[in-house]
Design a protein around this motif. Structure first.
Motif, short mmCIF file in Angstrom:
data_model
loop_
_atom_site.label_atom_id
_atom_site.label_comp_id
_atom_site.label_asym_id
_atom_site.label_seq_id
_atom_site.Cartn_x
_atom_site.Cartn_y
_atom_site.Cartn_z
N ILE A 38 -10.29 15.10 158.94
CA ILE A 38 -9.55 14.70 157.74
C ILE A 38 -9.07 15.93 156.95
O ILE A 38 -8.06 15.86 156.24
CB ILE A 38 -10.39 13.77 156.83
CG1 ILE A 38 -11.64 14.47 156.31
CG2 ILE A 38 -10.73 12.49 157.56
CD1 ILE A 38 -12.45 13.63 155.34
N LEU A 39 -9.79 17.07 157.07
CA LEU A 39 -9.36 18.26 156.33
C LEU A 39 -8.27 19.04 157.06
O LEU A 39 -7.41 19.65 156.44
CB LEU A 39 -10.56 19.18 156.07
CG LEU A 39 -11.52 18.78 154.94
CD1 LEU A 39 -12.66 19.77 154.85
CD2 LEU A 39 -10.80 18.68 153.60
N TYR A 40 -8.30 19.04 158.38
CA TYR A 40 -7.39 19.88 159.17
C TYR A 40 -6.22 19.12 159.78
O TYR A 40 -5.36 19.74 160.40
CB TYR A 40 -8.16 20.60 160.28
CG TYR A 40 -8.97 21.77 159.78
CD1 TYR A 40 -8.44 23.06 159.79
CD2 TYR A 40 -10.26 21.60 159.29
CE1 TYR A 40 -9.18 24.14 159.34
CE2 TYR A 40 -11.01 22.66 158.82
CZ TYR A 40 -10.47 23.93 158.85
OH TYR A 40 -11.20 25.00 158.41
N ARG A 41 -6.16 17.80 159.62
CA ARG A 41 -5.06 17.05 160.26
C ARG A 41 -3.73 17.35 159.58
O ARG A 41 -2.67 17.22 160.20
CB ARG A 41 -5.34 15.55 160.24
CG ARG A 41 -5.43 14.94 158.86
CD ARG A 41 -5.59 13.44 158.91
NE ARG A 41 -5.74 12.87 157.58
CZ ARG A 41 -5.69 11.57 157.33
NH1 ARG A 41 -5.49 10.71 158.33
NH2 ARG A 41 -5.83 11.12 156.10
N GLN A 42 -3.79 17.76 158.31
CA GLN A 42 -2.56 18.14 157.61
C GLN A 42 -2.42 19.65 157.66
O GLN A 42 -3.31 20.39 157.21
CB GLN A 42 -2.58 17.68 156.14
CG GLN A 42 -2.32 16.20 155.96
CD GLN A 42 -2.20 15.84 154.48
OE1 GLN A 42 -3.18 15.46 153.85
NE2 GLN A 42 -1.00 15.96 153.95
N PRO A 43 -1.30 20.16 158.18
CA PRO A 43 -1.13 21.62 158.26
C PRO A 43 -1.18 22.28 156.89
O PRO A 43 -1.74 23.36 156.73
CB PRO A 43 0.25 21.79 158.91
CG PRO A 43 0.53 20.48 159.57
CD PRO A 43 -0.17 19.44 158.76
N LYS A 44 -0.58 21.63 155.90
CA LYS A 44 -0.56 22.17 154.54
C LYS A 44 -1.05 21.11 153.56
O LYS A 44 -0.27 20.35 153.02
CB LYS A 44 0.84 22.62 154.16
CG LYS A 44 1.37 23.79 155.02
CD LYS A 44 2.76 24.22 154.58
CE LYS A 44 3.25 25.39 155.42
NZ LYS A 44 4.61 25.82 155.03
N GLY A 45 -2.35 21.10 153.39
CA GLY A 45 -2.92 20.10 152.49
C GLY A 45 -2.96 20.55 151.04
O GLY A 45 -3.07 19.72 150.13
N ILE A 46 -2.87 21.87 150.81
CA ILE A 46 -2.98 22.42 149.46
C ILE A 46 -1.89 23.47 149.26
O ILE A 46 -1.56 24.23 150.19
CB ILE A 46 -4.37 23.05 149.23
CG1 ILE A 46 -5.45 21.98 149.19
CG2 ILE A 46 -4.41 23.87 147.94
CD1 ILE A 46 -5.42 21.08 147.98
#
Length: 427
Positions: A38-46
Motif C-alpha cells: 500500500i505504501l509503494y504501489r503509488q510511484p509518487k505518494g507524497i
C-alpha cells in the motif's frame, strides 16, 4: 517480531502452543507485505517543497515553510527532516504530522542567523507510515538552495514604516521639541492658536482677509554618513551577533530613516586598510547600494588606521556633514591614541562617536561579592565601567558628541540622536 521469537522459544517447553508461533509469524509477514504494497504501489505518494524568502535577515527571526501534500487514499503519518545550513549547528529539525487522504499542509518554523554570508540548504526528506506502521517509506526531495543573509532588512522595514507614519515614538524613539524654525519654506496656511506670530505673512493676510502664516519644514538634503570601524575591537560578541553586525544593522536602519527624511545617506568603512566608500545621495537605489556593500563586510583583526580615516573623510566629504563613527573603546588609553584624529575630523564635520557598554561588566559589578576574589572582580568591573563614563566626558571636553549604548539599544539611541540633531538644526 520479538513476541514471535518468544512464542517460538516457549513452544519448546509448552508443546500445547502447537502452530500458534508459526501462525503469529505468518500474520506478521502478511501484514508486512500489505504495508509494503500500500505504501509503494503509488510511484509518487507524497510531494514536499521548502518555501523560503529570497534572502534572510541577520539577527532576526526568519520564517521558513515546508509544503507537504499526500496523494494516498488513506491516512498517513508523516515525519519530515529539513537539512538546514551547517551554520546553525542543528540536527533536530524534525516535524511529525498526520495527513488525511489527498490533504496538504504548510509547516512553518523559525531560523535566526547570526552571521552574514551564503547559507546552503540541503534536501527535504519525508518518512511515511501507514496505519499498520511496520515500515516507513522515505521520499527524498533534493532542493539545494543558497540563500544570502543580509544585514537586518526586517528591522529596517519596521523603522521605515514607523518613520513614514511618524510613529517612531511607539518603538522607543523620542519626540524632540524643535527649537526655533528652519528657513526652508513649505507652504502658507491659516493661522491656528499656537502658531508663531513672527511667521505671519502680511501680504497673504491682506489678500485673504484672514490671518495667514508661513509654514516651514526641516531642512533637507543634509549629508549623513555612517562610518563603521571593522577592526578587532568590533569582533566582541553579544547575544550571538558581533558588535560589527550591530553597527551594520543600525547603519542600514539609520540610512533608511535619513532617506525618508529627505537627507542624503552615505557610508565609509575602515580598519587598517581603506574599506568601502559610498558618496552620500538620496536616489531610490542608494539604500540597495548600501545594503550590498554592508552584506560583504567582515571584521579585520588589526588596529584602526585613524590617519587613513581622516584622509578618507577629507577627500570624500566636501561639505559639512553628520558623521556617526561606530567603534568601541575599552579604556581611556585606547581613546587617547585616536583622539587627535577625531578632533581634526570634528573641526570640519559634526562627529558623533558611537561605542558600546559592556553588559557583562555591568552584571559583574552588580553581583554580590562573597570572598576576596569576588571583591577584586567587582572592583575591576566597576573601574572599567567608570572608564567608559570618563571617555564620554573626555570626548565632550573636546567638543565631540558621543553615544554610549548597549548593543540591543544601539538602533533606537542612534535614531534618537539623529532626530534630535535634525530638529535642533545643528548640522
Amino acid at each position: 517480531m520479538f513476541l514471535a521469537a518468544v512464542l517460538f522459544l516457549c513452544s519448546f517447553f509448552f508443546p500445547w502452543l502447537g502452530n500458534v508461533p508459526v501462525i503469529f509469524f505468518g500474520v506478521i509477514i502478511v501484514l508486512l507485505f500489505i504495508d509494503i504494497w500500500i505504501l509503494y504501489r503509488q510511484p509518487k505518494g507524497i510531494f514536499a517543497r521548502r518555501n523560503t524568502p529570497e534572502r534572510l535577515s541577520n539577527g532576526d527571526d526568519n520564517e521558513i515553510g515546508i509544503y507537504i501534500e499526500s496523494f494516498y487514499n488513506f491516512k498517513v503519518e508523516i515525519g519530515i527532516i529539513d537539512e538546514i545550513p551547517h551554520q546553525f549547528q542543528k540536527r533536530d529539525v524534525w516535524f511529525k504530522t498526520n495527513l488525511e487522504p489527498r490533504q496538504h499542509k504548510l509547516l512553518n518554523y523559525i531560523l535566526k542567523p547570526t552571521k552574514r554570508g551564503e547559507y546552503e540548504f540541503g534536501a527535504v526528506r519525508v518518512y511515511v507510515r501507514s496505519a499498520i506502521s511496520l515500515i516507513q517509506r522515505r521520499y527524498n526531495f533534493e532542493q539545494p538552495q543558497a540563500l544570502p543573509v543580509y544585514p537586518s532588512f526586517l528591522q529596517m522595514r519596521k523603522y521605515e514604516l514607523m518613520a513614514i507614519s511618524n510613529h517612531l515614538n511607539e518603538i522607543g524613539i523620542k519626540k524632540i521639541r524643535r527649537l526655533g524654525h528652519s528657513m526652508e519654506f513649505e507652504q502658507i496656511k491659516n493661522y491656528v492658536p499656537g502658531d508663531d506670530f513672527r511667521t505671519v505673512n502680511w501680504k497673504a493676510t491682506a489678500r485673504h482677509s484672514s490671518l495667514m502664516v508661513n509654514n516651514y519644514t526641516e531642512e533637507k538634503s543634509q549629508q549623513v554618513y555612517c562610518v563603521i570601524d571593522k577592526s578587532r575591537v568590533m569582533k566582541m560578541p553579544f547575544e550571538g551577533l558581533s558588535l560589527l553586525d550591530y553597527a551594520i544593522n543600525a547603519s542600514l536602519v539609520l540610512s533608511s530613516v535619513a532617506l525618508i527624511k529627505q537627507d542624503k545617506a552615505g557610508l565609509i568603512t575602515i580598519s587598517d586598510k581603506k574599506g568601502a566608500t559610498i558618496a552620500a545621495d538620496r536616489r531610490p537605489t542608494q539604500l540597495n547600494k548600501i545594503m550590498e556593500v554592508l552584506y560583504k563586510e567582515k571584521t579585520r583583526y588589526m588596529e584602526t588606521n585613524m590617519e587613513l580615516l581622516y584622509t578618507t573623510v577629507r577627500n570624500t566629504i566636501k561639505q559639512r556633514s553628520l558623521l556617526l563613527f561606530f567603534t568601541n573603546f575599552e579604556s581611556l588609553s585606547a581613546l587617547e591614541r585616536q583622539l587627535p584624529f577625531l578632533k581634526r575630523i570634528a573641526k570640519f564635520h559634526l562627529l558623533i562617536v558611537v561605542f558600546f557598554e559592556n553588559t557583562e561588566l555591568k552584571k559583574l559589578s552588580n553581583a554580590d561579592a562573597s570572598d576576596v576574589e569576588g571583591i577584586y572582580i567587582k572592583t575591576v568591573a566597576e573601574k572599567l565601567i567608570y572608564e567608559k563614563k570618563m571617555i564620554v566626558k573626555e570626548l565632550n571636553r573636546h567638543g565631540i558628541k558621543s553615544i554610549l549604548t548597549t548593543p540591543q539599544n544601539l538602533t533606537v539611541n542612534t535614531i534618537n540622536r539623529y532626530l534630535q540633531i535634525k530638529a535642533r538644526q545643528q548640522i
